[in-house]
Design an enzyme around this catalytic site. Sequence first.
Site, mmCIF file in Angstrom:
data_model
loop_
_atom_site.group_PDB
_atom_site.id
_atom_site.type_symbol
_atom_site.label_atom_id
_atom_site.label_comp_id
_atom_site.label_asym_id
_atom_site.label_seq_id
_atom_site.Cartn_x
_atom_site.Cartn_y
_atom_site.Cartn_z
ATOM 1 C CG ASP A 137 -9.285 15.215 6.284
ATOM 2 O OD1 ASP A 137 -9.872 14.486 6.362
ATOM 3 O OD2 ASP A 137 -8.268 15.585 7.200
ATOM 4 C CB CYS A 192 -1.265 -6.003 4.919
ATOM 5 S SG CYS A 192 -1.730 -3.918 4.855
ATOM 6 C CB CYS A 198 1.176 -0.642 10.921
ATOM 7 S SG CYS A 198 -0.086 -1.711 10.692
ATOM 8 C CB CYS A 202 0.253 1.483 18.009
ATOM 9 S SG CYS A 202 -0.883 2.838 18.829
ATOM 10 C CB CYS A 218 -5.501 7.446 18.056
ATOM 11 S SG CYS A 218 -4.800 8.072 16.471
#
Length: 322
Positions: A137, A192, A198, A202, A218
């Site tokens: 990351d 999916c 999902c 949100c 976000c």
Amino acid sequence: MSDGAQHERAASAQNSARVKQRALELGFDAVGIAPLERNAHAAELDRWLAAGYAGTMAYLHRQAAARKDPGRIMPTARAAVVTLTNYFHGWPDPAPARVAQYARSGDYHEVLGRRLERLAAALAEIVPDTATRCYVDAGPVPERELAQRAGLGWTGKNMMLIHPRIGSFTFIGVVLTDADLAPDLPFEADRCGSCRRCLDACPTAAFVGPRLLDARRCISYLTIEHRGAFRDGERELVGDWLFGCDECQDVCPWNVKFAAATADPELAVRPELAAPDLAALLAGTPEAFERRFGDTPFERPGVAGMRRNAAAVLANTGAPPS
């Protein structure tokens, strides 16, 4: 195919098998080998950046060329050893100030960084005179694309890599290498289907569409990457999330069915992270913050960012500081 070519292919396959076995022995939950081809989603990245969806994450613009062509990162590299590490901690009752699952233990960069270095050392034993570079990351590595190429899963509609037997609560680690390793078959299926749980979950409507995130809305971006004070409307978007957000992952059927709590001792939950003291965050000195959180994900936004987040949670929930 000549006998020499057959021998080389067999050796590559054997080396790959040994590397993957060593990765599992070191504590990784899944591993695969990916070739370093040009990113198939390069044009999508360009459009995403041009739309401004990256917000203030200017480093993504600087890294774009390498993200689109990972072979540029280490020009001599021939393959990427891609690992997944489960960080799921179960389904606890949410704390008054919520913290994303991955941030409830110590800094994963350090934990996974050490583990990847051990894997790189093992790789050098299996294939002598091998050069490697480790990434977790950080840097311009397109982790999810490499993981998909390595057969480890597909990118869900929430942009998270989903492994069919683990789910999406995983850290992706990468070892680039010039070793001759046999790549795995890519994960081609999109499992999916028509599900959009999902996207609908949100709380800030940050998804412009499937696999298209406007980071500026976000909660993870706002509480971690966003610098400076919240502007008009941004504080309200945060809700009761002090650091990060798991809403889109929590409702994913692949997580609901398959996510299992990690038993990794290096990723054990730390109470001061899972249920943070907002009063201490607001009133403590920078030195006290560094002593307590310097080896945790809270270090990313720093004392100023975490104080901003704590104040936002208190304002949004009306809860007194703990």
